[in-house]
Design a protein around this motif. Structure first.
Motif, PDB file in Angstrom:
ATOM      1  N   ASP A   1       0.939  -1.268   0.070  1.00 51.18           N
ATOM      2  CA  ASP A   1       0.331  -0.574  -0.238  1.00 51.18           C
ATOM      3  C   ASP A   1       1.106   1.156   0.617  1.00 51.18           C
ATOM      4  O   ASP A   1       1.598   1.673   0.841  1.00 51.18           O
ATOM      5  CB  ASP A   1      -1.219  -0.411   1.177  1.00 51.18           C
ATOM      6  CG  ASP A   1      -1.493   1.305   1.243  1.00 51.18           C
ATOM      7  OD1 ASP A   1      -2.152   2.322   0.322  1.00 51.18           O
ATOM      8  OD2 ASP A   1      -3.139   0.546   1.625  1.00 51.18           O
ATOM      9  N   GLN A   2       0.888   2.305  -0.719  1.00 48.14           N
ATOM     10  CA  GLN A   2       2.078   3.033  -0.793  1.00 48.14           C
ATOM     11  C   GLN A   2       1.343   4.356  -0.292  1.00 48.14           C
ATOM     12  O   GLN A   2       2.042   5.203  -0.254  1.00 48.14           O
ATOM     13  CB  GLN A   2       1.519   3.367  -3.155  1.00 48.14           C
ATOM     14  CG  GLN A   2       1.663   2.483  -3.392  1.00 48.14           C
ATOM     15  CD  GLN A   2       3.124   2.474  -3.557  1.00 48.14           C
ATOM     16  OE1 GLN A   2       4.560   3.329  -3.247  1.00 48.14           O
ATOM     17  NE2 GLN A   2       3.494   0.996  -3.900  1.00 48.14           N
ATOM     18  N   HIS A   3      -0.013   4.391   0.543  1.00 44.80           N
ATOM     19  CA  HIS A   3      -0.261   5.194   1.559  1.00 44.80           C
ATOM     20  C   HIS A   3       0.036   4.978   2.704  1.00 44.80           C
ATOM     21  O   HIS A   3       0.085   5.998   3.180  1.00 44.80           O
ATOM     22  CB  HIS A   3      -1.689   4.790   1.144  1.00 44.80           C
ATOM     23  CG  HIS A   3      -2.417   5.787  -0.447  1.00 44.80           C
ATOM     24  ND1 HIS A   3      -2.084   7.191  -0.490  1.00 44.80           N
ATOM     25  CD2 HIS A   3      -3.088   5.375  -1.422  1.00 44.80           C
ATOM     26  CE1 HIS A   3      -2.122   7.088  -2.323  1.00 44.80           C
ATOM     27  NE2 HIS A   3      -2.780   5.685  -2.281  1.00 44.80           N
ATOM     28  N   CYS A   4       0.521   3.806   2.970  1.00 47.48           N
ATOM     29  CA  CYS A   4       1.009   3.027   4.799  1.00 47.48           C
ATOM     30  C   CYS A   4       2.594   3.422   4.225  1.00 47.48           C
ATOM     31  O   CYS A   4       2.999   2.757   3.524  1.00 47.48           O
ATOM     32  CB  CYS A   4       1.011   2.159   4.739  1.00 47.48           C
ATOM     33  SG  CYS A   4      -1.293   1.335   4.953  1.00 47.48           S
ATOM     34  N   VAL A   5       2.988   4.125   5.624  1.00 45.34           N
ATOM     35  CA  VAL A   5       4.674   4.157   5.490  1.00 45.34           C
ATOM     36  C   VAL A   5       4.879   3.291   6.526  1.00 45.34           C
ATOM     37  O   VAL A   5       4.166   2.235   7.786  1.00 45.34           O
ATOM     38  CB  VAL A   5       4.304   5.484   6.297  1.00 45.34           C
ATOM     39  CG1 VAL A   5       6.096   6.331   7.288  1.00 45.34           C
ATOM     40  CG2 VAL A   5       3.846   6.687   5.904  1.00 45.34           C
ATOM     41  N   THR A   6       6.029   2.603   6.483  1.00 47.68           N
ATOM     42  CA  THR A   6       6.139   1.791   6.497  1.00 47.68           C
ATOM     43  C   THR A   6       7.472   1.968   7.684  1.00 47.68           C
ATOM     44  O   THR A   6       8.453   3.227   6.309  1.00 47.68           O
ATOM     45  CB  THR A   6       7.118   0.366   5.322  1.00 47.68           C
ATOM     46  OG1 THR A   6       6.303   0.037   5.652  1.00 47.68           O
ATOM     47  CG2 THR A   6       8.074  -0.559   6.754  1.00 47.68           C
ATOM     48  N   LYS A   7       7.688   2.233   9.249  1.00 53.99           N
ATOM     49  CA  LYS A   7       8.971   2.741   9.418  1.00 53.99           C
ATOM     50  C   LYS A   7      10.208   1.628  10.148  1.00 53.99           C
ATOM     51  O   LYS A   7       9.633   1.030  10.864  1.00 53.99           O
ATOM     52  CB  LYS A   7       8.271   3.458  10.464  1.00 53.99           C
ATOM     53  CG  LYS A   7       9.149   4.385  12.064  1.00 53.99           C
ATOM     54  CD  LYS A   7       8.864   5.604  12.343  1.00 53.99           C
ATOM     55  CE  LYS A   7       9.617   6.459  12.843  1.00 53.99           C
ATOM     56  NZ  LYS A   7       9.355   7.335  14.093  1.00 53.99           N
ATOM     57  N   LEU A   8      11.045   2.118  10.035  1.00 57.08           N
ATOM     58  CA  LEU A   8      11.502   0.588  10.013  1.00 57.08           C
ATOM     59  C   LEU A   8      12.882   1.312  11.013  1.00 57.08           C
ATOM     60  O   LEU A   8      13.012   2.766  11.289  1.00 57.08           O
ATOM     61  CB  LEU A   8      13.021   0.586   9.032  1.00 57.08           C
ATOM     62  CG  LEU A   8      12.600   0.271   8.255  1.00 57.08           C
ATOM     63  CD1 LEU A   8      14.230   0.221   7.189  1.00 57.08           C
ATOM     64  CD2 LEU A   8      11.951  -0.936   8.470  1.00 57.08           C
ATOM     65  N   LEU A   9      12.846   0.740  12.841  1.00 55.42           N
ATOM     66  CA  LEU A   9      12.631   1.474  13.974  1.00 55.42           C
ATOM     67  C   LEU A   9      14.377   0.369  14.640  1.00 55.42           C
ATOM     68  O   LEU A   9      14.052  -0.778  14.603  1.00 55.42           O
ATOM     69  CB  LEU A   9      11.868   0.706  14.492  1.00 55.42           C
ATOM     70  CG  LEU A   9      10.713   1.474  15.049  1.00 55.42           C
ATOM     71  CD1 LEU A   9       9.644   0.759  15.440  1.00 55.42           C
ATOM     72  CD2 LEU A   9      10.774   2.867  14.927  1.00 55.42           C
ATOM     73  N   THR A  10      15.413   0.583  14.869  1.00 55.22           N
ATOM     74  CA  THR A  10      15.762   0.545  15.849  1.00 55.22           C
ATOM     75  C   THR A  10      15.466  -0.165  17.013  1.00 55.22           C
ATOM     76  O   THR A  10      14.033   0.098  17.406  1.00 55.22           O
ATOM     77  CB  THR A  10      17.605   0.752  16.525  1.00 55.22           C
ATOM     78  OG1 THR A  10      16.800   1.869  17.219  1.00 55.22           O
ATOM     79  CG2 THR A  10      18.009   1.956  15.598  1.00 55.22           C
ATOM     80  N   PRO A  11      15.859  -1.380  17.564  1.00 57.26           N
ATOM     81  CA  PRO A  11      15.066  -1.686  19.027  1.00 57.26           C
ATOM     82  C   PRO A  11      15.058  -0.787  20.080  1.00 57.26           C
ATOM     83  O   PRO A  11      14.462  -1.085  20.743  1.00 57.26           O
ATOM     84  CB  PRO A  11      16.775  -2.658  19.844  1.00 57.26           C
ATOM     85  CG  PRO A  11      17.038  -4.076  18.500  1.00 57.26           C
ATOM     86  CD  PRO A  11      16.955  -2.583  17.648  1.00 57.26           C
ATOM     87  N   GLN A  12      16.212  -0.019  20.129  1.00 61.91           N
ATOM     88  CA  GLN A  12      15.980   0.979  20.865  1.00 61.91           C
ATOM     89  C   GLN A  12      14.572   2.195  20.521  1.00 61.91           C
ATOM     90  O   GLN A  12      14.074   2.351  21.424  1.00 61.91           O
ATOM     91  CB  GLN A  12      17.258   2.083  21.534  1.00 61.91           C
ATOM     92  CG  GLN A  12      17.918   1.513  22.103  1.00 61.91           C
ATOM     93  CD  GLN A  12      19.120   0.817  20.966  1.00 61.91           C
ATOM     94  OE1 GLN A  12      18.846   0.771  19.699  1.00 61.91           O
ATOM     95  NE2 GLN A  12      19.508  -0.785  21.513  1.00 61.91           N
ATOM     96  N   GLN A  13      14.394   2.280  19.834  1.00 61.15           N
ATOM     97  CA  GLN A  13      13.044   3.238  18.865  1.00 61.15           C
ATOM     98  C   GLN A  13      11.865   1.718  19.272  1.00 61.15           C
ATOM     99  O   GLN A  13      11.463   2.682  19.578  1.00 61.15           O
ATOM    100  CB  GLN A  13      13.350   3.094  17.891  1.00 61.15           C
ATOM    101  CG  GLN A  13      14.277   4.692  17.154  1.00 61.15           C
ATOM    102  CD  GLN A  13      14.750   5.003  15.649  1.00 61.15           C
ATOM    103  OE1 GLN A  13      14.446   3.278  14.950  1.00 61.15           O
ATOM    104  NE2 GLN A  13      14.581   5.600  15.500  1.00 61.15           N
ATOM    105  N   PHE A  14      12.353   0.947  19.056  1.00 65.35           N
ATOM    106  CA  PHE A  14      11.036  -0.117  19.088  1.00 65.35           C
ATOM    107  C   PHE A  14       9.971  -0.071  20.896  1.00 65.35           C
ATOM    108  O   PHE A  14       9.274  -0.036  21.153  1.00 65.35           O
ATOM    109  CB  PHE A  14      11.099  -1.538  18.573  1.00 65.35           C
ATOM    110  CG  PHE A  14      10.347  -2.084  18.916  1.00 65.35           C
ATOM    111  CD1 PHE A  14       8.763  -1.927  17.674  1.00 65.35           C
ATOM    112  CD2 PHE A  14      10.076  -3.339  19.785  1.00 65.35           C
ATOM    113  CE1 PHE A  14       7.954  -2.546  18.091  1.00 65.35           C
ATOM    114  CE2 PHE A  14       8.808  -3.840  20.184  1.00 65.35           C
ATOM    115  CZ  PHE A  14       7.915  -4.321  19.138  1.00 65.35           C
ATOM    116  N   LEU A  15      11.469   0.101  21.951  1.00 68.33           N
ATOM    117  CA  LEU A  15      11.294  -0.144  23.028  1.00 68.33           C
ATOM    118  C   LEU A  15      10.528   1.083  23.766  1.00 68.33           C
ATOM    119  O   LEU A  15       9.596   1.226  24.394  1.00 68.33           O
ATOM    120  CB  LEU A  15      12.172  -0.584  23.525  1.00 68.33           C
ATOM    121  CG  LEU A  15      12.270  -2.142  23.669  1.00 68.33           C
ATOM    122  CD1 LEU A  15      13.788  -2.158  24.518  1.00 68.33           C
ATOM    123  CD2 LEU A  15      11.318  -3.235  23.912  1.00 68.33           C
TER     124      LEU A  15
END
Length: 125
Positions: A69-83
């Motif tokens: 889906d071009q309208h959804c944003v896939t955000k890549l997170l580091t483990p620290q950002q995820f937590l």
């Protein structure tokens, strides 16, 4: 089976000394007990999986997610950002939920064990 792959990935992650956690607890609804708006998006991601020769790592997964889906944003997170990711759930939607505790299971993955404990939440004390 995607549940088997998810369980293997979580078990592998907690056994890795580079991750900042030792235990993962996954709570989920029994099959047929839930419907979420994201289910259709996840179905489109799964269709993208089938179009790729192989999904071997998280980068491949992100590629499928973006293509779904071009309208959804896939955000890549580091483990620290995820937590540190903020909880932005709507409290009013949570209070209107029709899922009961007896319909939820819990799976725990621990660094100290290769055994995955899956039990109904109604049996969790």
């Amino acid at each position: 089976n995607k549940n088997y792959l998810l369980f293997q990935a979580l078990l592998s992650a907690v056994q890795n000394s580079d991750v900042p956690f030792q235990t993962v607890t996954l709570r989920y609804c029994m099959a047929g007990q839930s419907f979420m708006a994201a289910d259709s998006y996840h179905s489109r991601i799964e269709s993208q999986f089938r179009q790729m020769p192989a999904v071997l790592n998280f980068r491949d997964f992100a590629t499928c997610s973006r293509a779904a889906d071009q309208h959804c944003v896939t955000k890549l997170l580091t483990p620290q950002q995820f937590l540190a990711f903020p909880d932005e759930q709507s409290q009013s939607r949570i209070s209107k939920s029709t899922v009961t505790i007896s319909q939820i299971c819990s799976a725990r993955f621990s660094q100290r064990s290769y055994v995955i404990n899956v039990i109904p939440m109604s049996e969790v004390s």
